[in-house]
Scaffold this motif. Sequence first.
Motif, PDB file in Angstrom:
ATOM      1  N   GLU A  51       0.830  -1.206   0.000  1.00 45.11           N
ATOM      2  CA  GLU A  51       0.000   0.000   0.000  1.00 45.11           C
ATOM      3  C   GLU A  51       0.865   1.257   0.000  1.00 45.11           C
ATOM      4  OE1 GLU A  51      -2.998   0.120   3.039  1.00 45.11           O
ATOM      5  OE2 GLU A  51      -3.658  -1.925   2.591  1.00 45.11           O
ATOM      6  N   TYR A  52       1.895   1.250   0.816  1.00 52.19           N
ATOM      7  CA  TYR A  52       2.814   2.384   0.905  1.00 52.19           C
ATOM      8  C   TYR A  52       3.500   2.633  -0.433  1.00 52.19           C
ATOM      9  CZ  TYR A  52       7.145   4.845   2.076  1.00 52.19           C
ATOM     10  OH  TYR A  52       8.194   5.718   2.088  1.00 52.19           O
ATOM     11  N   LEU A  53       4.044   1.582  -1.043  1.00 54.85           N
ATOM     12  CA  LEU A  53       4.761   1.734  -2.319  1.00 54.85           C
ATOM     13  C   LEU A  53       3.810   2.092  -3.451  1.00 54.85           C
ATOM     14  CD1 LEU A  53       7.349  -1.163  -1.972  1.00 54.85           C
ATOM     15  CD2 LEU A  53       7.777   1.301  -1.781  1.00 54.85           C
ATOM     16  N   ASN A  54       2.599   1.557  -3.441  1.00 51.89           N
ATOM     17  CA  ASN A  54       1.604   1.938  -4.452  1.00 51.89           C
ATOM     18  C   ASN A  54       1.272   3.423  -4.333  1.00 51.89           C
ATOM     19  OD1 ASN A  54       1.456  -0.686  -5.422  1.00 51.89           O
ATOM     20  ND2 ASN A  54      -0.406  -1.182  -4.309  1.00 51.89           N
ATOM     21  N   TYR A  55       1.182   3.901  -3.096  1.00 48.36           N
ATOM     22  CA  TYR A  55       0.928   5.322  -2.867  1.00 48.36           C
ATOM     23  C   TYR A  55       2.088   6.166  -3.415  1.00 48.36           C
ATOM     24  CZ  TYR A  55       0.469   9.745  -0.412  1.00 48.36           C
ATOM     25  OH  TYR A  55       0.391  11.085  -0.117  1.00 48.36           O
ATOM     26  N   ILE A  56       3.310   5.749  -3.124  1.00 47.91           N
ATOM     27  CA  ILE A  56       4.492   6.471  -3.605  1.00 47.91           C
ATOM     28  C   ILE A  56       4.522   6.483  -5.133  1.00 47.91           C
ATOM     29  CG2 ILE A  56       7.036   6.411  -3.730  1.00 47.91           C
ATOM     30  CD1 ILE A  56       6.060   7.395  -1.043  1.00 47.91           C
ATOM     31  N   ALA A  57       4.207   5.345  -5.746  1.00 44.53           N
ATOM     32  CA  ALA A  57       4.256   5.225  -7.208  1.00 44.53           C
ATOM     33  C   ALA A  57       3.057   5.891  -7.878  1.00 44.53           C
ATOM     34  CB  ALA A  57       4.326   3.757  -7.614  1.00 44.53           C
ATOM     35  N   GLY A  58       1.984   6.085  -7.135  1.00 41.08           N
ATOM     36  CA  GLY A  58       0.793   6.692  -7.714  1.00 41.08           C
ATOM     37  C   GLY A  58      -0.081   5.715  -8.466  1.00 41.08           C
ATOM     38  N   ARG A  59       0.179   4.436  -8.300  1.00 38.41           N
ATOM     39  CA  ARG A  59      -0.618   3.400  -8.967  1.00 38.41           C
ATOM     40  C   ARG A  59      -0.275   2.042  -8.388  1.00 38.41           C
ATOM     41  NH1 ARG A  59       1.225   2.685 -15.018  1.00 38.41           N
ATOM     42  NH2 ARG A  59      -0.335   1.114 -14.776  1.00 38.41           N
ATOM     43  N   SER A  60      -1.038   1.044  -8.754  1.00 36.97           N
ATOM     44  CA  SER A  60      -0.770  -0.319  -8.307  1.00 36.97           C
ATOM     45  C   SER A  60       0.444  -0.869  -9.059  1.00 36.97           C
ATOM     46  CB  SER A  60      -1.999  -1.198  -8.575  1.00 36.97           C
ATOM     47  OG  SER A  60      -1.774  -2.480  -8.071  1.00 36.97           O
ATOM     48  N   ILE A  61       1.346  -1.467  -8.320  1.00 34.67           N
ATOM     49  CA  ILE A  61       2.614  -1.934  -8.883  1.00 34.67           C
ATOM     50  C   ILE A  61       2.584  -3.439  -9.081  1.00 34.67           C
ATOM     51  CG2 ILE A  61       5.087  -2.121  -8.409  1.00 34.67           C
ATOM     52  CD1 ILE A  61       4.825   0.370  -6.682  1.00 34.67           C
ATOM     53  N   ASP A  62       3.258  -3.895 -10.119  1.00 32.50           N
ATOM     54  CA  ASP A  62       3.438  -5.329 -10.376  1.00 32.50           C
ATOM     55  C   ASP A  62       4.660  -5.795  -9.586  1.00 32.50           C
ATOM     56  OD1 ASP A  62       3.806  -7.887 -11.303  1.00 32.50           O
ATOM     57  OD2 ASP A  62       4.159  -7.304 -13.384  1.00 32.50           O
ATOM     58  N   TYR A  63       4.424  -6.517  -8.505  1.00 32.73           N
ATOM     59  CA  TYR A  63       5.520  -6.941  -7.635  1.00 32.73           C
ATOM     60  C   TYR A  63       6.195  -8.221  -8.097  1.00 32.73           C
ATOM     61  CZ  TYR A  63       4.012  -3.186  -4.670  1.00 32.73           C
ATOM     62  OH  TYR A  63       3.694  -1.935  -4.212  1.00 32.73           O
ATOM     63  N   THR A  64       5.849  -8.694  -9.276  1.00 36.96           N
ATOM     64  CA  THR A  64       6.592  -9.824  -9.850  1.00 36.96           C
ATOM     65  C   THR A  64       7.825  -9.330 -10.599  1.00 36.96           C
ATOM     66  OG1 THR A  64       5.287  -9.838 -11.891  1.00 36.96           O
ATOM     67  CG2 THR A  64       4.501 -11.233 -10.057  1.00 36.96           C
ATOM     68  N   MET A  65       7.857  -8.037 -10.908  1.00 37.32           N
ATOM     69  CA  MET A  65       9.021  -7.454 -11.577  1.00 37.32           C
ATOM     70  C   MET A  65      10.166  -7.366 -10.572  1.00 37.32           C
ATOM     71  SD  MET A  65       7.828  -6.924 -14.590  1.00 37.32           S
ATOM     72  CE  MET A  65       8.991  -5.836 -15.350  1.00 37.32           C
ATOM     73  N   PRO A  66      11.387  -7.746 -10.974  1.00 37.97           N
ATOM     74  CA  PRO A  66      12.516  -7.830 -10.026  1.00 37.97           C
ATOM     75  C   PRO A  66      12.785  -6.551  -9.222  1.00 37.97           C
ATOM     76  CG  PRO A  66      13.097  -8.893 -12.083  1.00 37.97           C
ATOM     77  CD  PRO A  66      11.760  -8.237 -12.298  1.00 37.97           C
ATOM     78  N   PHE A  67      12.819  -5.379  -9.876  1.00 35.09           N
ATOM     79  CA  PHE A  67      13.090  -4.135  -9.149  1.00 35.09           C
ATOM     80  C   PHE A  67      11.999  -3.859  -8.130  1.00 35.09           C
ATOM     81  CE2 PHE A  67      12.489   0.461  -8.634  1.00 35.09           C
ATOM     82  CZ  PHE A  67      13.730   0.817  -8.116  1.00 35.09           C
ATOM     83  N   ASN A  68      10.748  -3.997  -8.550  1.00 33.88           N
ATOM     84  CA  ASN A  68       9.615  -3.729  -7.664  1.00 33.88           C
ATOM     85  C   ASN A  68       9.604  -4.686  -6.473  1.00 33.88           C
ATOM     86  OD1 ASN A  68       8.918  -1.833  -9.576  1.00 33.88           O
ATOM     87  ND2 ASN A  68       7.241  -3.029 -10.429  1.00 33.88           N
ATOM     88  N   LYS A  69       9.875  -5.948  -6.749  1.00 37.04           N
ATOM     89  CA  LYS A  69       9.900  -6.945  -5.680  1.00 37.04           C
ATOM     90  C   LYS A  69      11.041  -6.671  -4.710  1.00 37.04           C
ATOM     91  CE  LYS A  69       9.694 -11.911  -4.976  1.00 37.04           C
ATOM     92  NZ  LYS A  69       9.691 -13.203  -5.649  1.00 37.04           N
ATOM     93  N   SER A  70      12.169  -6.276  -5.238  1.00 34.26           N
ATOM     94  CA  SER A  70      13.331  -5.982  -4.403  1.00 34.26           C
ATOM     95  C   SER A  70      13.046  -4.820  -3.457  1.00 34.26           C
ATOM     96  CB  SER A  70      14.535  -5.671  -5.288  1.00 34.26           C
ATOM     97  OG  SER A  70      15.618  -5.255  -4.516  1.00 34.26           O
ATOM     98  N   ILE A  71      12.473  -3.759  -3.982  1.00 39.39           N
ATOM     99  CA  ILE A  71      12.183  -2.600  -3.137  1.00 39.39           C
ATOM    100  C   ILE A  71      11.080  -2.929  -2.122  1.00 39.39           C
ATOM    101  CG2 ILE A  71      10.506  -1.394  -4.587  1.00 39.39           C
ATOM    102  CD1 ILE A  71      12.120   1.184  -3.901  1.00 39.39           C
ATOM    103  N   LEU A  72      10.130  -3.788  -2.508  1.00 41.71           N
ATOM    104  CA  LEU A  72       9.097  -4.234  -1.568  1.00 41.71           C
ATOM    105  C   LEU A  72       9.726  -5.006  -0.412  1.00 41.71           C
ATOM    106  CD1 LEU A  72       6.186  -4.790  -0.619  1.00 41.71           C
ATOM    107  CD2 LEU A  72       6.188  -6.756  -2.185  1.00 41.71           C
TER     108      LEU A  72
END
Length: 93
Positions: free
Chosen positions: A32-53
């Motif tokens: 929820e926090y990262l989606n808020y920062i990004a301004g949209r729902s993020i795909d957490y299967t992507m390596p960068f997104n998953k890493s930051i999560l």
Amino acid sequence: MNNILEDLKLKLNITWEDQDELLNHIINSSKEYLNYIAGRSIDYTMPFNKSILLECCRYDYNNARELFEINFNRELIALQIKNLVTEVNYDIK
């Protein structure tokens, strides 16, 4: 057990299941926090997104979420830009 939970437990060196409920709460809160920062729902299967999560979850688990934003400022800006560019590309098509 979902893949993100397994990866988080591996990152935190947790081998027991007693904290799975807490870890799932941390994962959802961090998403929820990262989606808020990004301004949209993020795909957490992507390596960068998953890493930051996972890093956000690690900080949250250690009661240091306020330091996450300071220490990962560049990554959070990159996350915002990446998702803004993706959104613009979808609007162009």
